[in-house]
Write a protein that holds these residues in place. Sequence first.
Motif, mmCIF file in Angstrom:
data_model
loop_
_atom_site.group_PDB
_atom_site.id
_atom_site.type_symbol
_atom_site.label_atom_id
_atom_site.label_comp_id
_atom_site.label_asym_id
_atom_site.label_seq_id
_atom_site.Cartn_x
_atom_site.Cartn_y
_atom_site.Cartn_z
ATOM 1 N N ASP A 32 0.818 -1.213 0.000
ATOM 2 C CA ASP A 32 0.000 0.000 0.000
ATOM 3 C C ASP A 32 0.851 1.262 0.000
ATOM 4 O O ASP A 32 0.386 2.321 -0.407
ATOM 5 N N GLU A 33 2.082 1.130 0.480
ATOM 6 C CA GLU A 33 2.962 2.290 0.587
ATOM 7 C C GLU A 33 4.389 1.876 0.289
ATOM 8 O O GLU A 33 4.863 0.860 0.797
ATOM 9 N N LEU A 34 5.065 2.637 -0.555
ATOM 10 C CA LEU A 34 6.456 2.387 -0.902
ATOM 11 C C LEU A 34 7.201 3.703 -0.952
ATOM 12 O O LEU A 34 6.617 4.751 -1.267
ATOM 13 N N ASP A 69 3.357 11.672 -1.604
ATOM 14 C CA ASP A 69 3.560 12.527 -0.433
ATOM 15 C C ASP A 69 5.056 12.596 -0.204
ATOM 16 O O ASP A 69 5.626 11.760 0.501
ATOM 17 N N GLY A 70 5.699 13.555 -0.863
ATOM 18 C CA GLY A 70 7.152 13.651 -0.783
ATOM 19 C C GLY A 70 7.777 12.426 -1.426
ATOM 20 O O GLY A 70 7.523 12.104 -2.567
ATOM 21 N N ALA A 71 8.594 11.706 -0.637
ATOM 22 C CA ALA A 71 9.275 10.519 -1.144
ATOM 23 C C ALA A 71 8.482 9.237 -0.880
ATOM 24 O O ALA A 71 8.977 8.141 -1.077
ATOM 25 N N THR A 72 7.234 9.383 -0.449
ATOM 26 C CA THR A 72 6.390 8.223 -0.176
ATOM 27 C C THR A 72 5.289 8.134 -1.225
ATOM 28 O O THR A 72 4.638 9.122 -1.542
ATOM 29 N N ILE A 73 5.112 6.940 -1.750
ATOM 30 C CA ILE A 73 4.077 6.678 -2.749
ATOM 31 C C ILE A 73 3.059 5.734 -2.117
ATOM 32 O O ILE A 73 3.415 4.685 -1.587
ATOM 33 N N ARG A 74 1.810 6.130 -2.155
ATOM 34 C CA ARG A 74 0.733 5.276 -1.651
ATOM 35 C C ARG A 74 -0.085 4.792 -2.841
ATOM 36 O O ARG A 74 -0.492 5.584 -3.675
#
Length: 132
Positions: A32-34, A69-74
Motif C-alpha cells: 500500500d505504501e512504498l 507525499d514527498g518521497a512516499t508513494i501510496r
Amino acid sequence: MPDGPNESDGLAATRSERIELALELLAHLEHDELELPAVIDRIETVTTDPTTTRDILDEAEKRGIIDRDGATIRTRRGGTFVRFESQVVTREGEFDCRRCGASISTGHFVRFEAGELGPFGSSCIRKVTGRE
C-alpha cells in the motif's frame, strides 16, 4: 523509438505503450505504501528514461493509481495485484533479467493488458511484483 540503452529489445514499441505498461505495473503493486526509490526501481523495468519515469508518476497520480507525499508513494489499487498463477508465465531460454541484468535460463514474464513485462529471474520477479 527506444528511451534508453535497453529499451530496443521489444519490451514495448512506443513510448505510450511503455507508459501504459508501467501504469499497469504500478496498479498491481502489493504494498500500500512504498518509498519513491522502490517505485522507481519497478518503473526502471519498463524505462530508464528520467523524463518518461516522471511522466509515468504524473500520469499514475492523475489517474488515481497512486498518491505522492514527498518521497512516499501510496497505492490506490483497490485490491488488485499480480496473480502468479494466471499472470506470470515462465519460459526456458537464454535471457538477461530486465531488473538486474543477470543471465538467466528461466525467464519470468508478467502479462498485463498493455503487454508483457520481463524477463525476470526468480528473485527479481518477486521484487518487481512486491512479493519481497
